[in-house]
Write a protein that holds these residues in place. Sequence first.
Motif, PDB file in Angstrom:
ATOM      1  N   PHE A 256      -5.739 -30.214  -6.682  1.00  0.00           N
ATOM      2  CA  PHE A 256      -6.298 -30.020  -8.018  1.00  0.00           C
ATOM      3  C   PHE A 256      -5.158 -30.012  -9.016  1.00  0.00           C
ATOM      4  CE2 PHE A 256      -6.811 -25.713  -5.920  1.00  0.00           C
ATOM      5  CZ  PHE A 256      -5.639 -25.170  -6.404  1.00  0.00           C
ATOM      6  N   ARG A 257      -5.494 -30.174 -10.286  1.00  0.00           N
ATOM      7  CA  ARG A 257      -4.468 -30.399 -11.312  1.00  0.00           C
ATOM      8  C   ARG A 257      -4.426 -29.326 -12.382  1.00  0.00           C
ATOM      9  NH1 ARG A 257      -6.998 -36.214 -12.167  1.00  0.00           N
ATOM     10  NH2 ARG A 257      -8.771 -34.835 -11.822  1.00  0.00           N
ATOM     11  N   HIS A 258      -5.149 -28.228 -12.144  1.00  0.00           N
ATOM     12  CA  HIS A 258      -5.201 -27.146 -13.129  1.00  0.00           C
ATOM     13  C   HIS A 258      -5.139 -25.795 -12.444  1.00  0.00           C
ATOM     14  CE1 HIS A 258      -7.193 -30.634 -14.942  1.00  0.00           C
ATOM     15  NE2 HIS A 258      -6.625 -30.220 -16.061  1.00  0.00           N
ATOM     16  N   VAL A 259      -4.342 -24.879 -12.987  1.00  0.00           N
ATOM     17  CA  VAL A 259      -4.288 -23.526 -12.425  1.00  0.00           C
ATOM     18  C   VAL A 259      -4.296 -22.507 -13.570  1.00  0.00           C
ATOM     19  CG1 VAL A 259      -3.006 -21.906 -10.976  1.00  0.00           C
ATOM     20  CG2 VAL A 259      -3.002 -24.330 -10.385  1.00  0.00           C
TER      21      VAL A 259
ATOM     22  N   MET B  99     -19.677 -26.093 -11.339  1.00  0.00           N
ATOM     23  CA  MET B  99     -18.301 -25.551 -11.331  1.00  0.00           C
ATOM     24  C   MET B  99     -17.841 -25.178  -9.918  1.00  0.00           C
ATOM     25  SD  MET B  99     -18.967 -21.737 -12.856  1.00  0.00           S
ATOM     26  CE  MET B  99     -19.699 -20.424 -11.832  1.00  0.00           C
ATOM     27  N   THR B 100     -16.521 -25.065  -9.773  1.00  0.00           N
ATOM     28  CA  THR B 100     -15.924 -24.539  -8.546  1.00  0.00           C
ATOM     29  C   THR B 100     -15.741 -23.043  -8.760  1.00  0.00           C
ATOM     30  OG1 THR B 100     -14.744 -26.615  -8.190  1.00  0.00           O
ATOM     31  CG2 THR B 100     -13.896 -24.674  -7.027  1.00  0.00           C
ATOM     32  N   THR B 101     -16.254 -22.238  -7.814  1.00  0.00           N
ATOM     33  CA  THR B 101     -16.203 -20.788  -8.033  1.00  0.00           C
ATOM     34  C   THR B 101     -14.998 -20.109  -7.376  1.00  0.00           C
ATOM     35  OG1 THR B 101     -17.730 -20.548  -6.196  1.00  0.00           O
ATOM     36  CG2 THR B 101     -18.673 -20.425  -8.403  1.00  0.00           C
TER      37      THR B 101
ATOM     38  N   LEU C  55     -14.275 -26.055 -14.210  1.00  0.00           N
ATOM     39  CA  LEU C  55     -15.024 -27.309 -14.219  1.00  0.00           C
ATOM     40  C   LEU C  55     -14.079 -28.409 -14.686  1.00  0.00           C
ATOM     41  CD1 LEU C  55     -18.126 -28.425 -14.170  1.00  0.00           C
ATOM     42  CD2 LEU C  55     -17.745 -28.562 -16.633  1.00  0.00           C
ATOM     43  N   SER C  56     -13.908 -29.440 -13.861  1.00  0.00           N
ATOM     44  CA  SER C  56     -13.001 -30.513 -14.280  1.00  0.00           C
ATOM     45  C   SER C  56     -13.748 -31.840 -14.362  1.00  0.00           C
ATOM     46  CB  SER C  56     -11.804 -30.615 -13.324  1.00  0.00           C
ATOM     47  OG  SER C  56     -12.064 -31.536 -12.282  1.00  0.00           O
ATOM     48  N   GLU C  57     -13.042 -32.838 -14.891  1.00  0.00           N
ATOM     49  CA  GLU C  57     -13.572 -34.202 -14.982  1.00  0.00           C
ATOM     50  C   GLU C  57     -14.106 -34.648 -13.623  1.00  0.00           C
ATOM     51  OE1 GLU C  57     -10.235 -36.029 -18.015  1.00  0.00           O
ATOM     52  OE2 GLU C  57      -9.760 -35.833 -15.899  1.00  0.00           O
ATOM     53  N   ARG C  58     -13.421 -34.250 -12.572  1.00  0.00           N
ATOM     54  CA  ARG C  58     -13.814 -34.640 -11.218  1.00  0.00           C
ATOM     55  C   ARG C  58     -15.234 -34.176 -10.907  1.00  0.00           C
ATOM     56  NH1 ARG C  58      -9.705 -35.139  -7.137  1.00  0.00           N
ATOM     57  NH2 ARG C  58      -8.742 -36.097  -8.924  1.00  0.00           N
ATOM     58  N   ASP C  59     -15.578 -32.969 -11.386  1.00  0.00           N
ATOM     59  CA  ASP C  59     -16.922 -32.433 -11.145  1.00  0.00           C
ATOM     60  C   ASP C  59     -17.968 -33.237 -11.928  1.00  0.00           C
ATOM     61  OD1 ASP C  59     -15.851 -30.300  -9.535  1.00  0.00           O
ATOM     62  OD2 ASP C  59     -15.182 -29.369 -11.404  1.00  0.00           O
ATOM     63  N   LEU C  60     -17.589 -33.673 -13.136  1.00  0.00           N
ATOM     64  CA  LEU C  60     -18.507 -34.504 -13.937  1.00  0.00           C
ATOM     65  C   LEU C  60     -18.753 -35.834 -13.229  1.00  0.00           C
ATOM     66  CD1 LEU C  60     -17.213 -33.979 -17.602  1.00  0.00           C
ATOM     67  CD2 LEU C  60     -19.180 -32.937 -16.494  1.00  0.00           C
TER      68      LEU C  60
ATOM     69  N   VAL D 230     -11.600 -20.046  -7.371  1.00  0.00           N
ATOM     70  CA  VAL D 230     -10.535 -20.588  -8.213  1.00  0.00           C
ATOM     71  C   VAL D 230      -9.171 -20.041  -7.795  1.00  0.00           C
ATOM     72  CG1 VAL D 230      -9.720 -20.907 -10.582  1.00  0.00           C
ATOM     73  CG2 VAL D 230     -12.177 -20.729 -10.127  1.00  0.00           C
ATOM     74  N   ALA D 231      -8.235 -20.949  -7.536  1.00  0.00           N
ATOM     75  CA  ALA D 231      -6.864 -20.543  -7.247  1.00  0.00           C
ATOM     76  C   ALA D 231      -6.185 -20.244  -8.580  1.00  0.00           C
ATOM     77  CB  ALA D 231      -6.127 -21.660  -6.512  1.00  0.00           C
ATOM     78  N   THR D 232      -5.564 -19.080  -8.694  1.00  0.00           N
ATOM     79  CA  THR D 232      -4.924 -18.683  -9.953  1.00  0.00           C
ATOM     80  C   THR D 232      -3.444 -18.379  -9.712  1.00  0.00           C
ATOM     81  OG1 THR D 232      -5.447 -16.361  -9.629  1.00  0.00           O
ATOM     82  CG2 THR D 232      -7.078 -17.681 -10.819  1.00  0.00           C
TER      83      THR D 232
HETATM   84  P1  AMP Z   1      -8.747 -31.342 -10.997  1.00  0.00           P
HETATM   85  O1  AMP Z   1      -7.784 -32.092 -10.127  1.00  0.00           O
HETATM   86  O2  AMP Z   1      -8.109 -30.145 -11.660  1.00  0.00           O
HETATM   87  O3  AMP Z   1      -9.478 -32.240 -11.961  1.00  0.00           O
HETATM   88  O4  AMP Z   1      -9.866 -30.684 -10.046  1.00  0.00           O
HETATM   89  C1  AMP Z   1     -10.342 -31.290  -8.853  1.00  0.00           C
HETATM   90  C2  AMP Z   1     -11.398 -30.379  -8.230  1.00  0.00           C
HETATM   91  O5  AMP Z   1     -10.832 -29.094  -7.914  1.00  0.00           O
HETATM   92  C3  AMP Z   1     -12.610 -30.070  -9.107  1.00  0.00           C
HETATM   93  O6  AMP Z   1     -13.743 -29.934  -8.276  1.00  0.00           O
HETATM   94  C4  AMP Z   1     -12.272 -28.731  -9.758  1.00  0.00           C
HETATM   95  O7  AMP Z   1     -13.424 -27.968 -10.079  1.00  0.00           O
HETATM   96  C5  AMP Z   1     -11.453 -28.063  -8.683  1.00  0.00           C
HETATM   97  N1  AMP Z   1     -10.354 -27.235  -9.217  1.00  0.00           N
HETATM   98  C6  AMP Z   1      -9.550 -27.506 -10.277  1.00  0.00           C
HETATM   99  N2  AMP Z   1      -8.651 -26.540 -10.462  1.00  0.00           N
HETATM  100  C7  AMP Z   1      -8.863 -25.621  -9.493  1.00  0.00           C
HETATM  101  C8  AMP Z   1      -8.263 -24.372  -9.133  1.00  0.00           C
HETATM  102  N3  AMP Z   1      -7.225 -23.864  -9.810  1.00  0.00           N
HETATM  103  N4  AMP Z   1      -8.775 -23.684  -8.068  1.00  0.00           N
HETATM  104  C9  AMP Z   1      -9.815 -24.199  -7.367  1.00  0.00           C
HETATM  105  N5  AMP Z   1     -10.419 -25.368  -7.639  1.00  0.00           N
HETATM  106  C10 AMP Z   1      -9.955 -26.072  -8.699  1.00  0.00           C
END
Ligand code: AMP
Length: 146
Positions: A103-106, A78-80, A53-58, A82-84
């Motif tokens: 996205f900005r988190h992994v 939340m995004t389900t 869940l990121s700021e973008r989702d809020l 998830v790229a790891t």
């Molecule tokens: P962020 O740029 O990380 O703030 O995320 C932008 C969007 O991508 C939001 O909808 C997040 O829930 C989703 N997101 C962030 N990180 C990941 C990830 N590692 N894998 C998939 N989705 C993600």
Amino acid sequence: VGVKVATILSRKGSGVVSIAPERTLGDAAVLMARRGIGALIVSADGRAVDGILSERDLVGHLATAGAQTPTVSVRDAMTTEVATCTAETTTDELSALMTERRFRHVPVLENGVLIGIISIGDVVKSRMDELASETEQLQAYVAGSY
Ligand code: AMP
């Protein structure tokens, strides 16, 4: 090539702030603000990744649910998928992934268990450190050759 995730985690630590899926976006906002972070790992047991869940989702929910946003459950926002990555992934691979998928988190997993999280800020910092030490070496080389 870049630097391995293992190296970044050894410097910044493996702490990850997570939240349970049944909590609310209000709780998530408080947690993100208090910890000064832009994303939370959603996990029922604090080990496996159920979502992110990121700021973008809020912001997305603020645009559609408005004043109801704080009562929306984390599970519903939340995004389900998830790229790891793993400790062996490199910063160059992460840069490409974050740029392509926007996205900005992994999260970092080892045998399915959460061992850390890498943000785009960590990737940028690592690259800047790499460039600074390269510059230092080149300057020493050039100075030494005179
Ligand atoms: P962020 O740029 O990380 O703030 O995320 C932008 C969007 O991508 C939001 O909808 C997040 O829930 C989703 N997101 C962030 N990180 C990941 C990830 N590692 N894998 C998939 N989705 C993600």
